[in-house]
Design a protein around this motif. Structure first.
Motif, PDB file in Angstrom:
ATOM      1  N   ILE A   1      -2.321   1.571  -3.969  1.00 55.39           N
ATOM      2  CA  ILE A   1      -2.412   0.125  -4.143  1.00 55.39           C
ATOM      3  C   ILE A   1      -1.638  -0.271  -5.381  1.00 55.39           C
ATOM      4  CG2 ILE A   1      -3.998  -1.820  -4.278  1.00 55.39           C
ATOM      5  CD1 ILE A   1      -6.165   0.147  -3.272  1.00 55.39           C
TER       6      ILE A   1
ATOM      7  N   TYR B   1      -8.915  -1.206   3.654  1.00 55.13           N
ATOM      8  CA  TYR B   1      -7.470  -0.960   3.693  1.00 55.13           C
ATOM      9  C   TYR B   1      -7.130  -0.093   4.899  1.00 55.13           C
ATOM     10  CZ  TYR B   1      -7.443  -2.756  -1.066  1.00 55.13           C
ATOM     11  OH  TYR B   1      -7.579  -3.551  -2.168  1.00 55.13           O
TER      12      TYR B   1
ATOM     13  N   LEU C   1       0.840  -1.187   0.000  1.00 50.92           N
ATOM     14  CA  LEU C   1       0.000   0.000   0.000  1.00 50.92           C
ATOM     15  C   LEU C   1       0.883   1.247   0.000  1.00 50.92           C
ATOM     16  CD1 LEU C   1      -2.633  -1.024   2.676  1.00 50.92           C
ATOM     17  CD2 LEU C   1      -2.797  -1.240   0.209  1.00 50.92           C
TER      18      LEU C   1
END
Length: 199
Positions: A25, A50, A20
């Motif tokens: 991403i 996330y 990340l």
């Protein structure tokens, strides 16, 4: 960096890794999606969450975890749009504070360009994300306020803190009557208090 997958707003077990980079991403996520796609072509996970944690180092008095919840189709669009911006400005990743101050890989960009990058990234997040979640906890306050008989169910301030973040995902799922399992991605810090058991 770790990735975990679990059920509706609940705990998670270790799974494949992902990156990340500054909340961007990157391509390993695409490989993970391929792994999660059955032969039918229908994604197992329709919602993704996330998270990034900070303040787990020994010198910090406060731990913080923040993240976003989004539908899988919107995550793929975010992925594509995010990478387009990185390519346009020849950046390996995006990190807001570094971009704002023009340090690291953002040193080569002018202030105008950095503002452009920040505006584009914020726009992508606003278009693609369903909900933002943040949770903070003081380990000192946790030990002072939470009774020992309650602490046995959470094991540590860290575990309690992670569960609070996951409960935010659970509330969103209930509100929208979503029963499908969620894929959780956690970019973990490396502090001495970092532990992911009992969750």
């Amino acid at each position: 960096e770790h990735a975990a997958k679990g059920g509706r707003g609940g705990g998670a077990g270790a799974s494949a890794g992902t990156s990340l980079r500054g909340c961007g991403i990157c391509s390993p996520k695409l490989r993970l999606l391929e792994i999660l796609l059955p032969r039918s072509g229908r994604a197992i996970f329709l919602v993704e969450a996330y998270f990034d944690e900070s303040g787990t180092d020994k010198q910090s008095n406060l731990m913080c975890i923040a993240g976003y919840v989004m539908k899988s189709d919107q995550a793929r669009r975010l992925d594509s749009e995010w990478l387009d911006v990185l390519r346009k400005y020849d950046l390996p990743y995006f990190h807001m504070s570094s971009c704002a101050h023009g340090v690291g890989v953002f040193f080569k960009l002018s202030k105008k360009q950095r503002i452009e990058v920040e505006t584009l990234m914020i726009g992508i997040i606003k278009r693609r994300v369903e909900r933002g979640i943040v949770a903070t906890i003081s380990e000192e306050e946790y030990l002072r306020v939470v009774p020992p008989e309650v602490r046995i169910f959470s094991a540590s301030a860290y575990s309690w803190w992670i569960k609070c973040a996951l409960s935010g995902v659970s509330e969103w799922l209930k509100k929208h009557e979503i029963a499908e399992p969620v894929a959780y991605f956690l970019r973990a810090a490396t502090g001495f208090r970092t532990r992911r058991t009992f969750i």
